[in-house]
Design an enzyme around this catalytic site. Structure first.
Site, PDB file in Angstrom:
ATOM      1  N   SER A   1      10.105  -1.014  -2.601  1.00  0.00           N
ATOM      2  CA  SER A   1       8.945  -0.820  -1.735  1.00  0.00           C
ATOM      3  C   SER A   1       9.270   0.240  -0.684  1.00  0.00           C
ATOM      4  CB  SER A   1       8.532  -2.158  -1.113  1.00  0.00           C
ATOM      5  OG  SER A   1       7.252  -2.067  -0.538  1.00  0.00           O
TER       6      SER A   1
ATOM      7  N   ASP B   1       0.213  -3.653  -8.950  1.00  0.00           N
ATOM      8  CA  ASP B   1       0.764  -3.663  -7.595  1.00  0.00           C
ATOM      9  C   ASP B   1      -0.326  -3.352  -6.567  1.00  0.00           C
ATOM     10  OD1 ASP B   1       2.256  -3.297  -5.252  1.00  0.00           O
ATOM     11  OD2 ASP B   1       3.957  -2.481  -6.364  1.00  0.00           O
TER      12      ASP B   1
ATOM     13  N   HIS C   1       3.427  -6.284  -7.097  1.00  0.00           N
ATOM     14  CA  HIS C   1       4.484  -5.847  -6.196  1.00  0.00           C
ATOM     15  C   HIS C   1       5.714  -6.739  -6.256  1.00  0.00           C
ATOM     16  CE1 HIS C   1       5.635  -3.135  -3.026  1.00  0.00           C
ATOM     17  NE2 HIS C   1       5.997  -4.123  -2.242  1.00  0.00           N
TER      18      HIS C   1
END
Length: 686
Positions: A538, A623, A658
């Site tokens: 991330s 995501d 995610h």
């Protein structure tokens, strides 16, 4: 590695992006057209290439998966906690991917009630996630949220815990959490904007009525703020919280109604942050008011909550970050951070005792656990370290006696804590600042540079990665790897200023700190550039993208998971989830100063012809935090510009978002893939 196959060549369709008189050409902008046949074909081609090129590691992946799985207790159970007359816990069954949420009335000897069996609920779905549950005050109903897409858009339903039946209402596009009022028929929930996925509305629902008739209680119109709702530990108040990176604001109402009219605690003032708890006639606020950079604790009467009524309880300290509090009838427990290490301070309200828990370790993680009861002298907290499995501990705050309720088991008969060593080292950044590194390795290594080392960091949003134990990581350590966490600026490891010095126009400190840690680990013999690997996900993936542009020669291989790499384009598009709420973290590129600064480190924009290390990039098609097209475009541009004979792999999980795959075994398989990539490069295949 197999070198005979040809990687996919992404079609180039030049697209001009102009801002502040600056023109950027994005050849791969077309990839953001979700579900387009050309996009899907490219992602599938990349997946096929990755599978073919890593086919020789399949036995290693399977071996790693089996040994990681063998270390975990498959029929594990959490430590029960008591709430409103019931003992609640979560357990797993042998061979099953998902948890069961259970409870027993009054005593753990009572018959078990299985409230939710996620294994049954997940049947027919390639992804499944339950966002916990909330039980009504009469203990008869449970509201819960589920996500079967991995987009973090949960559907809330209500289950009758006596009959097992589901109420007909289905509330879509929520955060998955519901908060019950005291009447056992009313609950509050948070809706998301369907496009940006920003949590922006609080609704009130009455059981048995149409969702279409739900009442909008609060709507946040400022696009840089998110909202949420929760109940106080006292169960007397319900709070609505609105927050941005720098500012917070709360509203409150009595949980028993009857009107549920929310009143404001303290109106938002840019830069003023506070969190709220309730005890007796006061609200207790952890706040940065009046220049309290590392936060302080104040209290204010429930009848007079504005800032002018705040009275200091614990003053601000330059050397100590006040992170959170836990309130009991006789004690106040304060979670702090000093010199990077967690501290738990216990104070009697009557002032007769004030002491800290003793953690005899150079580097560790400690935090308070689930403590739902006011009227108890027992504090539940957790402790672990890089070389020490997690323990849940019950601590008698009067006698100071402690009882280990549970220590995580590492099965397989091979783990012995005495075989590992964890330490804290200090590197020096370019500007002279000392950067802490938490490190663990199997004892007996030589500091001659021959050790493969995996260096990790996240360090954005003030989120701190504490040095915690991982049974999966033992596979790396036992293969001779050293593991290091670089506590670089951008987290709050060394206090709030540590965060402030790693954001906005100081964000480059995060990247240069990480590189300084890499150089230090090489110079001190823990590894060498031919043995050094890096990993981040991330915002940590952004870090990975920055370091391979700034110092690619230092790394043998890099893993970037769901990486945020197209910073400028994303932050200019306010239709993308999270963009507007993150201006205070990265800056608003509509401002020329922030635009130029972002562009100077944006991994996608800074890719140029150079020799890049071996790279594995992973993402999830659904995501909601970092859209799949960011890593997809980045990989295409990296391949086009890579001058080295290294491999760049890209895998898209078409069923995940995610957080990666759902289910504990599927998650282990993803870890095994990552480890196999590293071990293959390091020549450590088993």
């Amino acid at each position: 590695m197999n070198t005979t196959l040809t990687p996919p060549i992404a079609l180039k369709k030049p697209y001009k992006l102009e801002m502040h008189g600056d023109v950027r050409t994005d050849d791969y902008y077309w990839m953001n057209e979700r579900d387009h046949p050309d996009v899907l074909a490219y992602l599938e081609a990349e997946n096929a290439y990755y599978e073919q090129m890593t086919a020789h590691t399949k036995p290693l992946q399977q071996q790693l998966f089996e040994e990681m799985k063998a270390r975990i207790k498959e029929d594990d159970e959490s430590v029960p906690f008591k709430y409103n007359g019931y003992w609640y816990y979560t357990r797993f069954e042998m061979g099953k991917n998902y948890p069961l949420y259970c409870r027993r009335k009054d005593t753990m000897l009572a018959p078990e009630e299985i409230m939710f069996d996620n294994n049954e609920m997940a049947l027919g779905f390639s992804y499944f996630k339950q966002a916990g549950y909330s039980v009504s005050e009469n203990n008869e109903l449970a509201a819960f949220g589920t996500d079967t897409v991995s987009r973090r858009q949960y559907t809330i339903q209500v289950k009758d815990l006596k009959t097992g039946e589901l109420y007909p209402e289905k509330i879509e596009n929520t955060t998955g959490r519901a908060i019950w009022a005291g009447d056992n028929k009313t609950f509050f929930y948070t809706r998301k904007d369907p496009q940006t996925l920003r949590s922006n509305q609080i609704y009130r629902h009455t059981l048995g009525t149409s969702v279409a008739d739900d009442i909008l209680v609060y709507e946040e119109l400022d696009e840089t703020f998110d909202v949420g709702i929760f109940k106080s530990k006292s169960r007397e108040f319900i709070f609505i919280g609105a927050s941005s990176t720098l500012t917070s604001e709360y509203r409150y109402t009595r949980a028993n109604g009857p009107d549920f009219d929310f009143e404001i605690v303290q109106e938002r003032t840019r830069g003023l942050e506070y969190g709220i708890s309730h005890f007796e006639d006061y609200f207790y606020l952890v706040t940065n008011a009046d220049g309290a950079t590392n936060f302080k604790l104040v209290k204010t009467p429930v009848s007079a909550t504005a800032k002018e009524n705040w009275v200091e309880v614990i003053p601000h300290r330059e050397d100590t970050l006040l992170e959170d509090i836990e309130i009991f009838e006789e004690f106040l427990v304060v979670e702090e951070r000093r010199e990077g290490l967690n501290q738990i301070n216990i104070k009697r309200w009557d002032g007769k005792d004030d002491y800290y828990l003793d953690f005899d370790s150079e580097t560790y993680t400690a935090y308070t656990g689930i403590n739902p009861d006011f009227d108890t002298i027992y504090l539940r907290y957790a402790f672990n370290a890089l070389d020490t499995p997690a323990s849940v501990i019950s601590f008698n705050m009067v006698t100071k006696a402690k009882e280990v309720l549970k220590e995580a088991e590492v099965l397989g008969g091979k783990f012995d804590k005495a075989n590992y060593e964890s330490r804290r080292l200090w590197a020096t950044a370019d500007d002279g600042v000392k950067i802490p590194i938490s490190i663990v390795y199997r004892k007996g290594i030589s500091l001659d540079g021959s050790n493969p080392l995996l260096q990790y960091a996240y360090s954005s949003y003030g989120i701190t990665t504490d040095p915690s134990f991982s049974s999966s990581r033992l596979s790396l350590l036992d293969a001779g790897f050293v593991f290091a966490i670089a506590h670089v600026r951008g987290s709050e490891y060394l206090g709030r200023t540590w965060y402030e010095d790693g954001k906005l126009l100081k964000k480059r400190n995060t990247f240069t700190d990480f590189i300084a840690c890499s150089q230090f680990l090489i110079e001190t013999g823990y590894t060498s550039s031919s043995n050094l690997f890096a990993y981040g996900g991330s915002a940590g993936g952004l870090l990975m993208g920055a370091i391979i542009n700034m110092a690619p020669h230092l790394y043998k291989g890099v893993i970037a998971s769901v990486p945020f790499v197209d910073v400028v384009t994303t932050m200019l598009d306010d239709s993308i989830p999270l963009t507007t709420s993150e201006y205070d973290e990265w800056g608003n590129p509509n401002d020329p100063e922030y635009y130029e600064y972002m562009k100077s480190y944006s991994p996608y924009d800074q890719v140029t012809p150079r020799e890049y290390p071996n790279i594995l990039v992973t993402t999830g098609y659904h995501d909601s935090q970092v859209q799949y097209w960011e890593p997809a475009k980045w990989v295409a541009r990296l391949r086009e510009n890579n001058l080295a004979e290294t491999k760049i792999f890209f895998e898209t999980n078409m069923d995940a978002g995610h957080g990666g795959a759902s289910g504990r075994f599927e998650a282990l398989k993803e870890t095994a893939k990552d480890y196999a990539f590293l071990m293959d490069l390091a020549g450590k295949s088993k």
